[in-house]
Design a protein around this motif. Sequence first.
Motif, short mmCIF file in Angstrom:
data_model
loop_
_atom_site.label_atom_id
_atom_site.label_comp_id
_atom_site.label_asym_id
_atom_site.label_seq_id
_atom_site.Cartn_x
_atom_site.Cartn_y
_atom_site.Cartn_z
N ALA A 1 88.45 19.99 14.99
CA ALA A 1 89.84 19.77 15.45
C ALA A 1 90.67 21.07 14.97
O ALA A 1 91.48 21.10 13.90
CB ALA A 1 90.20 18.71 14.15
N ARG A 2 90.24 22.04 15.43
CA ARG A 2 90.73 23.49 15.25
C ARG A 2 92.10 23.72 15.53
O ARG A 2 92.92 24.55 15.07
CB ARG A 2 89.92 24.45 16.03
N MET A 3 92.78 23.13 16.50
CA MET A 3 93.94 23.44 17.21
C MET A 3 95.41 22.68 16.53
O MET A 3 95.09 21.57 16.40
CB MET A 3 94.12 23.28 18.60
N ARG A 4 96.30 23.45 16.32
CA ARG A 4 97.49 22.84 15.53
C ARG A 4 98.93 23.27 16.25
O ARG A 4 99.04 24.36 16.27
CB ARG A 4 97.69 22.99 14.12
N HIS A 5 99.66 22.36 16.25
CA HIS A 5 101.13 22.73 16.70
C HIS A 5 101.97 23.04 15.53
O HIS A 5 101.80 22.25 14.74
CB HIS A 5 101.71 21.56 17.51
N GLY A 6 102.46 24.30 15.41
CA GLY A 6 103.24 24.46 14.14
C GLY A 6 104.56 23.82 14.13
O GLY A 6 105.00 23.22 15.11
N PRO A 7 104.90 23.86 12.73
CA PRO A 7 105.99 23.12 12.57
C PRO A 7 107.32 23.81 13.20
O PRO A 7 107.27 24.80 13.65
CB PRO A 7 106.23 22.95 10.83
N ALA A 8 108.43 22.92 13.22
CA ALA A 8 109.72 23.39 13.82
C ALA A 8 110.10 24.56 13.12
O ALA A 8 110.24 24.98 11.59
CB ALA A 8 110.97 22.55 13.49
N TRP A 9 110.44 25.85 13.70
CA TRP A 9 110.27 27.26 13.21
C TRP A 9 111.69 28.01 13.70
O TRP A 9 112.32 27.61 14.76
CB TRP A 9 109.31 27.74 13.90
N VAL B 1 99.99 27.13 16.96
CA VAL B 1 100.83 28.04 17.77
C VAL B 1 102.26 27.24 17.69
O VAL B 1 102.65 26.25 17.30
CB VAL B 1 100.32 27.23 19.52
N PHE B 2 103.24 28.47 17.45
CA PHE B 2 104.39 28.19 17.45
C PHE B 2 105.25 28.78 18.68
O PHE B 2 105.09 29.76 18.92
CB PHE B 2 105.17 28.77 16.10
#
Length: 440
Positions: free
Chosen positions: A345-353, A322-323
């Motif tokens: 561990a499926r969920m990730r917060h996307g990098p600064a976008w 998610v971004f």
Amino acid sequence: MKAFMDEHFLLSNETAKGLYHNHAKDMPICDVHCHINPEEIARDRSFDNIAQLWLGGDHYKWRLMRANGVPEDYITGDAPDYDKFLKFAETMPKAVGNPVYHWAHLELRRYFDCTLDINGQNAPAIWEAANDKLRGLTARKIVRQSNVTLIATTDDPADSLEWHRQIQAGPSFETAVVPTFRPDFALCPEREGYSDYLTRLGQTAGIEISSFDTLCQALERRAEVFHELGCRASDHGLAAIPFDHEPEGKTALLLFLSGVYKRLGWVMQLHYGVERNVNAPMARKLGADTGFDCIGPAGGGQNLARFLNLLAVSGSLPKTVVFSINPNDDPMIETVLASFQDGGARMRHGPAWWFNDSKEGIERNLTGLASHSLLGTCIGMLTDSRSFLSYTRHEYFRRILCNLLGKWAENGEIGGDEQTLEQLVKDISYHNAMRYYQFT
């Protein structure tokens, strides 16, 4: 005074210098999200001059030039390339503190061996030096020089993917180039030209689209083709996370697609929160992605949680990144995603976008991830760019990452064991993305 952009650029402590120069600097690049045109790689495009390579399609630079009062003819118009380049060079001294100021100087150093400050006075010398160097550079040579192992482009399901086929059929290019499934148009029936789009999508998929069910069938068939060509992720550019109860609405279509992604083992990427084309006259004149978008209002956490829960209840929740464009959403995103982690561990917060990939924005994103989740699972940086010179953004990110870890270590806030820090840096810089997206 410290020299501008020397070898220790952005590295303010000894631990940071060691982490970057010994471990991060030479790591390869996995660019999981960009807007590079695969045709330019397939044809190994060459460029007549630095203006074409530097300014073509780069709305980051265009916005700065407009803010400096540069007439549009020198930005997207018919002015000579040198005049466009000169206007950009004259803008740069006023852009101190902006990431484009750093990126442009990094690009000049890494690809053209030129250490001149970018300004109007130096413009003629930069033009000559860069164009001389450019005679030996092509799209593929730039990618090789940048040590890029994988490029994930952004592709509509209606695209034929012929350029991806050509790249993969040729044995001479070492970098993997894979498509990413971006069905934004299919999810927006309110957009002008939607009926024509469905016709084109149906022709590409070999299905006449006459209903919601046949639309789903066409998209699934195209996803299968994308998968065969190495696609391992979808990408959705959303104004907001949808959550409606219409049986054939946007949420229903995303629910169906999520099931397809999970079956294929893909990552679903959700980019949301952008207000697009807010200057309607200029957007109509120049089209989308020309620099007339902005950060949307914060919020949407409730819909994000509801949407992910709907997928979890239906058994169709894939790995998800998610971004959000609004940095005020970051803590909310972290806490929502933490509620949907499991043994995979499926969920990730996307990098600064986009508007957040400045030095301060990257630091904020990394410290937020560390505060609310696990920094060591960060999937690194992406270029989100149409330019072959933007791989320096990975260097920019890695320097900031190493400086942050070095500062914490030297302040005694984290363990300073070099082996542990080395592994963190290598994983975040490269390995995490390769593993998470299951790229090979």
